[in-house]
Design a protein around this motif. Structure first.
Motif, mmCIF file in Angstrom:
data_model
loop_
_atom_site.group_PDB
_atom_site.id
_atom_site.type_symbol
_atom_site.label_atom_id
_atom_site.label_comp_id
_atom_site.label_asym_id
_atom_site.label_seq_id
_atom_site.Cartn_x
_atom_site.Cartn_y
_atom_site.Cartn_z
ATOM 1 N N HIS A 29 0.840 -1.176 0.137
ATOM 2 C CA HIS A 29 -0.140 -0.005 0.063
ATOM 3 C C HIS A 29 0.739 1.322 0.190
ATOM 4 N N THR A 30 1.077 1.820 -1.206
ATOM 5 C CA THR A 30 1.952 2.824 -1.439
ATOM 6 C C THR A 30 1.375 3.809 -2.456
ATOM 7 N N HIS A 31 1.779 4.915 -2.456
ATOM 8 C CA HIS A 31 1.541 5.900 -3.477
ATOM 9 C C HIS A 31 2.194 6.522 -4.389
ATOM 10 N N THR A 32 1.834 7.570 -5.346
ATOM 11 C CA THR A 32 2.628 8.249 -6.348
ATOM 12 C C THR A 32 2.223 9.633 -6.323
ATOM 13 N N PRO A 33 3.113 10.526 -7.059
ATOM 14 C CA PRO A 33 2.582 11.774 -6.880
ATOM 15 C C PRO A 33 1.428 12.162 -8.015
ATOM 16 N N LEU A 34 1.105 11.191 -8.392
ATOM 17 C CA LEU A 34 0.013 11.373 -9.451
ATOM 18 C C LEU A 34 -1.086 11.530 -8.656
ATOM 19 N N CYS A 35 -1.465 11.306 -7.347
ATOM 20 C CA CYS A 35 -2.611 11.385 -6.687
ATOM 21 C C CYS A 35 -2.496 12.773 -5.864
ATOM 22 N N ARG A 36 -1.313 13.735 -6.197
ATOM 23 C CA ARG A 36 -1.182 15.066 -5.722
ATOM 24 C C ARG A 36 -1.017 15.293 -4.416
ATOM 25 N N HIS A 37 -1.014 14.196 -3.473
ATOM 26 C CA HIS A 37 -0.398 14.253 -2.084
ATOM 27 C C HIS A 37 0.505 13.417 -1.661
ATOM 28 N N ALA A 38 1.221 12.822 -2.488
ATOM 29 C CA ALA A 38 2.167 12.096 -2.066
ATOM 30 C C ALA A 38 3.474 12.458 -2.985
ATOM 31 N N THR A 39 4.680 11.981 -2.448
ATOM 32 C CA THR A 39 6.113 12.378 -2.876
ATOM 33 C C THR A 39 6.893 11.382 -3.294
ATOM 34 N N GLY A 40 7.745 11.321 -4.459
ATOM 35 C CA GLY A 40 8.707 10.212 -4.719
ATOM 36 C C GLY A 40 8.215 9.507 -5.996
ATOM 37 N N ALA A 41 8.846 9.047 -6.526
ATOM 38 C CA ALA A 41 8.612 7.934 -7.723
ATOM 39 C C ALA A 41 8.711 6.537 -7.230
ATOM 40 N N PRO A 42 7.845 5.542 -7.986
ATOM 41 C CA PRO A 42 7.862 4.274 -7.273
ATOM 42 C C PRO A 42 9.251 3.775 -7.479
ATOM 43 N N VAL A 43 10.169 3.970 -8.066
ATOM 44 C CA VAL A 43 11.505 3.614 -8.096
ATOM 45 C C VAL A 43 12.016 3.808 -6.710
ATOM 46 N N GLU A 44 11.988 4.999 -6.271
ATOM 47 C CA GLU A 44 12.333 5.306 -4.876
ATOM 48 C C GLU A 44 11.759 4.431 -3.643
ATOM 49 N N TYR A 45 10.251 4.263 -3.859
ATOM 50 C CA TYR A 45 9.695 3.244 -2.934
ATOM 51 C C TYR A 45 10.443 2.016 -2.996
ATOM 52 N N ALA A 46 10.533 1.252 -4.257
ATOM 53 C CA ALA A 46 11.161 0.012 -4.668
ATOM 54 C C ALA A 46 12.683 0.039 -3.781
ATOM 55 N N LEU A 47 13.243 0.996 -3.875
ATOM 56 C CA LEU A 47 14.759 0.926 -3.355
ATOM 57 C C LEU A 47 14.586 0.926 -1.997
ATOM 58 N N ALA A 48 13.633 1.854 -1.327
ATOM 59 C CA ALA A 48 13.467 1.885 -0.048
ATOM 60 C C ALA A 48 13.189 0.437 0.547
ATOM 61 N N ALA A 49 12.053 -0.211 -0.032
ATOM 62 C CA ALA A 49 11.566 -1.654 0.274
ATOM 63 C C ALA A 49 12.934 -2.776 0.289
ATOM 64 N N MET A 50 13.832 -2.488 -0.796
ATOM 65 C CA MET A 50 14.815 -3.385 -0.807
ATOM 66 C C MET A 50 15.743 -3.096 0.197
ATOM 67 N N ALA A 51 16.309 -1.726 0.655
ATOM 68 C CA ALA A 51 16.996 -1.478 1.718
ATOM 69 C C ALA A 51 16.694 -1.816 2.966
ATOM 70 N N MET A 52 15.188 -2.088 3.096
ATOM 71 C CA MET A 52 14.707 -2.483 4.404
ATOM 72 C C MET A 52 14.652 -4.005 4.572
ATOM 73 N N GLY A 53 14.967 -4.502 3.377
ATOM 74 C CA GLY A 53 14.967 -6.001 3.661
ATOM 75 C C GLY A 53 13.424 -6.692 3.292
ATOM 76 N N LEU A 54 12.607 -5.945 2.897
ATOM 77 C CA LEU A 54 11.342 -6.607 2.344
ATOM 78 C C LEU A 54 11.424 -7.283 1.107
ATOM 79 N N ALA A 55 10.419 -8.362 1.107
ATOM 80 C CA ALA A 55 10.330 -9.325 0.151
ATOM 81 C C ALA A 55 9.823 -8.582 -1.281
#
Ligand code: ZN
Ligand code: FE
Ligand code: FE
Ligand code: ZN
Length: 287
Positions: A29-55
């Motif tokens: 459950h994550t968002h993108t700037p297309l909804c006009r109230h979130a920041t960061g591109a999906p690639v940044e969310y993905a890198l964050a998930a990897m760095a946290m050790g999520l699957a």
């Protein structure tokens, strides 16, 4: 903290909290700037998930409506841009799984529209959400917080959970979001709250719909996970399956407070969560 590609690529980042089974958890459950109230591109969310050790990570921005509707979702004409953002993230972090989802607003009468949305893309999952209790009244919007003092909180809770039950009973969703969102600002009716939860738990069990355990509530005035412990205990007793989500609206919120949520679900007795691909679920044990 900002995570950059090279660090992740060269394996220089170790998981922040590998001690409990975070490695098998996904954040869907994550968002993108297309909804006009979130920041960061999906690639940044993905890198964050990897760095946290999520699957896995999944992107699930607010669904478009057939006509312009409110100011916090993508337009229908932006769906292709949404798909492109997710594709870009996938390409950047492959083979790390980036799932394609959508947080779909449910209210009665929307079923046909939701079915048409379901046919538009190879979704990995669709999340059902209730934000609107009536046209123009999104219950989690601080704009309408005054409504909680204009009518009995018990009535607002009844409205919310009745809509949420209907949302689940459509059978259109893989899981449903923030189960007791109506408590966001801390308003709770007196008495036994199980009477509100019961029909929802029955609907989840009857339809085989999973429920989200959302850490977003910890970042809101109520300061607790959605759903309440009591509601989650009822879900467990009824055999309802779960996912843990952050509802991140910024990359640094990905996986937020997952150890807290994981401890809660373990305490209650859960030994697995779900993963989704092309709308098929897989049960993944907590490690
Ligand atoms: Zn949002
Ligand atoms: Fe939502
Ligand atoms: Fe959301
Ligand atoms: Zn949400």
């Amino acid at each position: 903290m900002r995570l950059t590609g090279p660090f992740v690529k060269h394996g220089l980042l170790t998981p922040f909290f590998p001690a409990i089974g975070t490695r098998m958890l996904a954040d869907y459950h994550t968002h993108t700037p297309l909804c006009r109230h979130a920041t960061g591109a999906p690639v940044e969310y993905a890198l964050a998930a990897m760095a946290m050790g999520l699957a896995e990570v999944g992107i699930s921005d607010h669904s478009p409506m057939p006509e312009p509707f409110d100011d916090w979702r993508m337009d229908l004409g932006e769906l292709d841009e949404y798909f492109a953002l997710v594709a870009e993230a996938r390409a950047a972090v492959a083979p790390f799984p980036v799932r394609l989802g959508l947080e779909v607003d449910y209210f009665p009468g929307q079923e046909k529209w939701i079915e048409s949305l379901a046919d538009r893309a190879p979704w990995d999952y669709l999340i059902g959400s209730v934000h609107y209790l009536a046209p123009g009244w999104d219950v989690d919007n601080p704009k309408w917080i005054g409504k909680f003092s204009e009518q009995p909180v018990a009535e607002i809770w009844q409205l919310y959970f009745a809509e949420y039950e209907k949302c689940i009973r459509t059978g259109l969703f893989d899981f449903v979001a923030h189960p007791d969102l109506v408590k966001k600002f801390g308003h709770r009716p007196a008495g036994d709250l199980r009477t509100y939860y019961e029909p929802v738990i029955a609907a989840l069990a009857d339809t085989g719909t999973a429920m989200e355990v959302s850490t977003a509530g910890l970042r809101k005035p109520v300061g607790e996970i959605y759903p309440s412990r009591e509601m989650l205990e009822m879900a467990f007793a009824a055999g309802v399956e779960i996912v843990i989500s952050s509802d991140a609206h910024a990359p640094e919120e990905v996986g937020a407070d997952f150890p807290v949520a994981e401890q809660l679900i373990r305490d209650i007795g859960y030994t697995s969560t779900l993963q989704f691909a092309r709308r098929q679920k897989t049960r993944v044990p907590l490690t």
